[in-house]
Design a protein around this motif. Structure first.
Motif, PDB file in Angstrom:
ATOM      1  N   ARG B  28       0.845  -1.213   0.000  1.00  0.00           N
ATOM      2  CA  ARG B  28       0.000   0.000   0.000  1.00  0.00           C
ATOM      3  C   ARG B  28       0.869   1.247   0.000  1.00  0.00           C
ATOM      4  O   ARG B  28       0.497   2.274  -0.574  1.00  0.00           O
ATOM      5  N   LEU B  29       2.069   1.157   0.610  1.00  0.00           N
ATOM      6  CA  LEU B  29       2.961   2.330   0.675  1.00  0.00           C
ATOM      7  C   LEU B  29       3.827   2.441  -0.579  1.00  0.00           C
ATOM      8  O   LEU B  29       4.693   3.297  -0.665  1.00  0.00           O
ATOM      9  N   GLY B  30       3.628   1.483  -1.513  1.00  0.00           N
ATOM     10  CA  GLY B  30       4.350   1.584  -2.783  1.00  0.00           C
ATOM     11  C   GLY B  30       5.635   0.788  -2.848  1.00  0.00           C
ATOM     12  O   GLY B  30       6.405   0.915  -3.787  1.00  0.00           O
ATOM     13  N   PHE B  31       5.926  -0.045  -1.857  1.00  0.00           N
ATOM     14  CA  PHE B  31       7.136  -0.871  -1.880  1.00  0.00           C
ATOM     15  C   PHE B  31       6.824  -2.186  -2.595  1.00  0.00           C
ATOM     16  O   PHE B  31       6.741  -3.253  -1.979  1.00  0.00           O
ATOM     17  N   GLY B  32       6.673  -2.089  -3.910  1.00  0.00           N
ATOM     18  CA  GLY B  32       6.258  -3.252  -4.710  1.00  0.00           C
ATOM     19  C   GLY B  32       7.316  -4.345  -4.775  1.00  0.00           C
ATOM     20  O   GLY B  32       7.019  -5.510  -5.006  1.00  0.00           O
ATOM     21  N   ALA B  33       8.587  -3.980  -4.572  1.00  0.00           N
ATOM     22  CA  ALA B  33       9.666  -4.972  -4.703  1.00  0.00           C
ATOM     23  C   ALA B  33       9.686  -5.943  -3.519  1.00  0.00           C
ATOM     24  O   ALA B  33      10.351  -6.978  -3.561  1.00  0.00           O
ATOM     25  N   VAL B  34       8.927  -5.644  -2.467  1.00  0.00           N
ATOM     26  CA  VAL B  34       8.909  -6.522  -1.291  1.00  0.00           C
ATOM     27  C   VAL B  34       8.040  -7.737  -1.592  1.00  0.00           C
ATOM     28  O   VAL B  34       6.860  -7.591  -1.902  1.00  0.00           O
ATOM     29  N   LYS B  35       8.619  -8.921  -1.533  1.00  0.00           N
ATOM     30  CA  LYS B  35       7.891 -10.149  -1.905  1.00  0.00           C
ATOM     31  C   LYS B  35       7.430 -10.939  -0.684  1.00  0.00           C
ATOM     32  O   LYS B  35       6.566 -11.781  -0.765  1.00  0.00           O
ATOM     33  N   GLY B  36       8.071 -10.708   0.459  1.00  0.00           N
ATOM     34  CA  GLY B  36       7.679 -11.452   1.669  1.00  0.00           C
ATOM     35  C   GLY B  36       8.249 -10.771   2.897  1.00  0.00           C
ATOM     36  O   GLY B  36       9.294 -10.101   2.822  1.00  0.00           O
ATOM     37  N   VAL B  37       7.521 -10.900   4.012  1.00  0.00           N
ATOM     38  CA  VAL B  37       8.010 -10.333   5.276  1.00  0.00           C
ATOM     39  C   VAL B  37       7.714 -11.346   6.377  1.00  0.00           C
ATOM     40  O   VAL B  37       6.600 -11.888   6.442  1.00  0.00           O
ATOM     41  N   ARG B  38       8.704 -11.613   7.219  1.00  0.00           N
ATOM     42  CA  ARG B  38       8.470 -12.438   8.415  1.00  0.00           C
ATOM     43  C   ARG B  38       8.910 -11.614   9.613  1.00  0.00           C
ATOM     44  O   ARG B  38       9.941 -10.937   9.574  1.00  0.00           O
ATOM     45  N   GLN B  39       8.092 -11.636  10.660  1.00  0.00           N
ATOM     46  CA  GLN B  39       8.399 -10.823  11.841  1.00  0.00           C
ATOM     47  C   GLN B  39       8.702 -11.735  13.015  1.00  0.00           C
ATOM     48  O   GLN B  39       8.024 -12.749  13.238  1.00  0.00           O
ATOM     49  N   GLY B  40       9.748 -11.360  13.785  1.00  0.00           N
ATOM     50  CA  GLY B  40      10.094 -12.161  14.967  1.00  0.00           C
ATOM     51  C   GLY B  40      10.549 -11.250  16.089  1.00  0.00           C
ATOM     52  O   GLY B  40      10.305 -10.034  16.069  1.00  0.00           O
ATOM     53  N   LYS B  41      11.228 -11.843  17.055  1.00  0.00           N
ATOM     54  CA  LYS B  41      11.671 -11.075  18.221  1.00  0.00           C
ATOM     55  C   LYS B  41      13.205 -11.087  18.287  1.00  0.00           C
ATOM     56  O   LYS B  41      13.834 -12.051  17.856  1.00  0.00           O
ATOM     57  N   ARG B  42      13.737 -10.001  18.844  1.00  0.00           N
ATOM     58  CA  ARG B  42      15.191  -9.882  19.018  1.00  0.00           C
ATOM     59  C   ARG B  42      15.440  -9.502  20.478  1.00  0.00           C
ATOM     60  O   ARG B  42      14.802  -8.581  21.002  1.00  0.00           O
ATOM     61  N   PHE B  43      16.311 -10.270  21.137  1.00  0.00           N
ATOM     62  CA  PHE B  43      16.642  -9.975  22.534  1.00  0.00           C
ATOM     63  C   PHE B  43      18.127  -9.634  22.633  1.00  0.00           C
ATOM     64  O   PHE B  43      18.959 -10.317  22.028  1.00  0.00           O
ATOM     65  N   GLU B  44      18.422  -8.583  23.378  1.00  0.00           N
ATOM     66  CA  GLU B  44      19.807  -8.274  23.716  1.00  0.00           C
ATOM     67  C   GLU B  44      19.978  -8.644  25.185  1.00  0.00           C
ATOM     68  O   GLU B  44      19.351  -8.021  26.047  1.00  0.00           O
ATOM     69  N   VAL B  45      20.767  -9.672  25.448  1.00  0.00           N
ATOM     70  CA  VAL B  45      20.932 -10.189  26.811  1.00  0.00           C
ATOM     71  C   VAL B  45      22.306  -9.767  27.324  1.00  0.00           C
ATOM     72  O   VAL B  45      23.331 -10.121  26.722  1.00  0.00           O
ATOM     73  N   GLU B  46      22.329  -8.988  28.398  1.00  0.00           N
ATOM     74  CA  GLU B  46      23.583  -8.543  28.998  1.00  0.00           C
ATOM     75  C   GLU B  46      23.988  -9.518  30.111  1.00  0.00           C
ATOM     76  O   GLU B  46      23.178  -9.839  30.982  1.00  0.00           O
ATOM     77  N   LEU B  47      25.264  -9.969  30.029  1.00  0.00           N
ATOM     78  CA  LEU B  47      25.749 -10.953  30.992  1.00  0.00           C
ATOM     79  C   LEU B  47      26.973 -10.412  31.711  1.00  0.00           C
ATOM     80  O   LEU B  47      27.753  -9.650  31.142  1.00  0.00           O
ATOM     81  N   GLU B  48      27.138 -10.848  32.936  1.00  0.00           N
ATOM     82  CA  GLU B  48      28.393 -10.604  33.661  1.00  0.00           C
ATOM     83  C   GLU B  48      29.478 -11.392  32.954  1.00  0.00           C
ATOM     84  O   GLU B  48      29.212 -12.505  32.480  1.00  0.00           O
ATOM     85  N   GLY B  49      30.676 -10.811  32.836  1.00  0.00           N
ATOM     86  CA  GLY B  49      31.785 -11.580  32.274  1.00  0.00           C
ATOM     87  C   GLY B  49      31.765 -11.615  30.761  1.00  0.00           C
ATOM     88  O   GLY B  49      30.916 -10.992  30.103  1.00  0.00           O
TER      89      GLY B  49
END
Lengths: 81, 81
Positions: B28-49
């Motif tokens: 709808r926004l005009g990005f016709g070249a986009v053929k597929g989208v998958r959405q997931g989650k990203r976690f940044e885990v901070e650890l000691e050491g």
């Protein structure tokens, strides 16, 4: 087909209640070494054609318009190896 | 402090309504070249050491127990450069 990854995270200064919930759950499960957790979104965008400069620029624009809220989020775009 | 990234995505065979919603919005926004989208989650885990083998193994276990639903999701763990 090229796949371009868009990682969207809350800006550092923005409070992250989801990340805090995961942090306390990690401690309850015994993962004491975990000091912080931030949660965001990851998009895999499939495009016609190669992941060249033009494709990355188009996905960057898509991220700015649709995938991220520039007020509270920042994003990074990279092609898959 | 080490930061380890956990990317969680739906398995390929699992229907991704969020990804489809983003795909149609892209068009709808005009990005016709986009053929597929998958959405997931990203976690940044901070650890000691340091982000050594033991740290990555611990985060992998955390991902299996808390961050990903192994029935419908798959995850990957990597240290930030």
């Amino acid at each position: 087909m090229a796949t371009v990854i868009v990682d969207v995270m809350l800006k550092q200064e923005i409070h992250d209640p989801q990340g805090e919930a995961v942090l306390s759950a990690s401690h309850r499960l015994g993962f004491g070494a975990v000091k912080g957790v931030r949660q965001g979104k990851r998009f895999e965008v499939e495009l016609e054609g190669p992941a060249d400069g033009a494709a990355l620029a188009a996905v960057e624009e898509l991220a700015r318009e649709l995938l991220a809220n520039p007020v509270i989020e920042e994003f990074s775009v990279h092609a898959t190896e």
